[in-house]
Design an enzyme around this catalytic site. Sequence first.
Site, PDB file in Angstrom:
ATOM      1  CD  GLU A  79      59.899   4.854  39.204  1.00  0.00           C
ATOM      2  OE1 GLU A  79      60.991   5.224  38.730  1.00  0.00           O
ATOM      3  OE2 GLU A  79      59.792   4.252  40.290  1.00  0.00           O
ATOM      4  NE  ARG A  89      64.935  -8.107  43.630  1.00  0.00           N
ATOM      5  CZ  ARG A  89      63.978  -8.373  44.519  1.00  0.00           C
ATOM      6  NH1 ARG A  89      64.102  -9.385  45.342  1.00  0.00           N
ATOM      7  NH2 ARG A  89      62.887  -7.622  44.568  1.00  0.00           N
ATOM      8  CB  CYS A 142      56.584  -1.723  37.862  1.00  0.00           C
ATOM      9  SG  CYS A 142      55.451  -2.236  39.158  1.00  0.00           S
ATOM     10  CG  HIS A 164      57.275   2.021  41.842  1.00  0.00           C
ATOM     11  ND1 HIS A 164      58.238   1.994  40.862  1.00  0.00           N
ATOM     12  CD2 HIS A 164      56.739   0.763  41.861  1.00  0.00           C
ATOM     13  CE1 HIS A 164      58.295   0.777  40.323  1.00  0.00           C
ATOM     14  NE2 HIS A 164      57.394   0.007  40.911  1.00  0.00           N
TER      15      HIS A 164
HETATM   16  N1  PCA Z   1      55.366  -3.920  41.664  1.00  0.00           N
HETATM   17  C1  PCA Z   1      56.258  -4.709  40.837  1.00  0.00           C
HETATM   18  C2  PCA Z   1      55.374  -5.410  39.844  1.00  0.00           C
HETATM   19  C3  PCA Z   1      53.978  -5.250  40.345  1.00  0.00           C
HETATM   20  C4  PCA Z   1      54.082  -4.251  41.416  1.00  0.00           C
HETATM   21  O1  PCA Z   1      53.127  -3.753  42.024  1.00  0.00           O
HETATM   22  C5  PCA Z   1      57.382  -3.879  40.213  1.00  0.00           C
HETATM   23  O2  PCA Z   1      57.803  -2.877  40.821  1.00  0.00           O
HETATM   24  O3  PCA Z   1      57.854  -4.213  39.132  1.00  0.00           O
END
Ligand code: PCA
Length: 216
Positions: A79, A89, A142, A164
């Site tokens: 990111e 959401r 996140c 991610h």
């Molecule tokens: N993914 C979510 C929150 C926790 C996770 O592992 C996100 O992308 O915000």
Amino acid sequence: MNILLTGFEPFGGEVINPSWEVARSLHGQIIAGATVHARCLPTSFSGAPVALTDALAVVRPLLVVAMGQASGRSEVSFERVAVNLIDARIADNAGDRLQDVPVRPGAPDGYFTTLPVKAMRDALRAAGYPAGLSLSAGAFVCNQVFYELQHRLAGSTVRSGFIHLPALPEQAARTQPSVPSMGLAAQVDAVRLALAVALTADARQAVGPDEGAPVS
Ligand code: PCA
């Protein structure tokens, strides 16, 4: 020398989260001379920043990489921008569904990563792992943790950012239609390599001139 590596607890009805599975697999390993300290953050707007604060104070890291699950993505994604916005959401694990509120009222609109994300992506691709850059970590927990991390470490010498991860194969098998997935062993190897690059990459070569600065 310590690395703080965070993952999240399962959320949204899932029973497993690849980010925590990867983090705990690497706990205690020594990478480029630094020790990995894994922490599991609650997937809740109220709990995650508190756990992050605690982890930063205890571990006193020279590198922080927070990780989360992004179902639907097929690559390990680095990111680039944390945004000062929460717009959920679905409800978090505490039942809160915050919408259209800032992560931190009055703080900058966003922060860039301070990780050498292009060098990290290139190293993963060279090793045969699917990897890419992403311009948004979304507007759920996140992104909140990514934003908090960059805000707290702004101006410091500690490199930090967010990765991610794709779903695990057992998660993909339960979705209809099936989402892309990546096996745990490959995810662990890819993140280990990414951490090594984050520690050793030349900052001038790998990080753009604006990385780490507030987004105005
Ligand atoms: N993914 C979510 C929150 C926790 C996770 O592992 C996100 O992308 O915000």
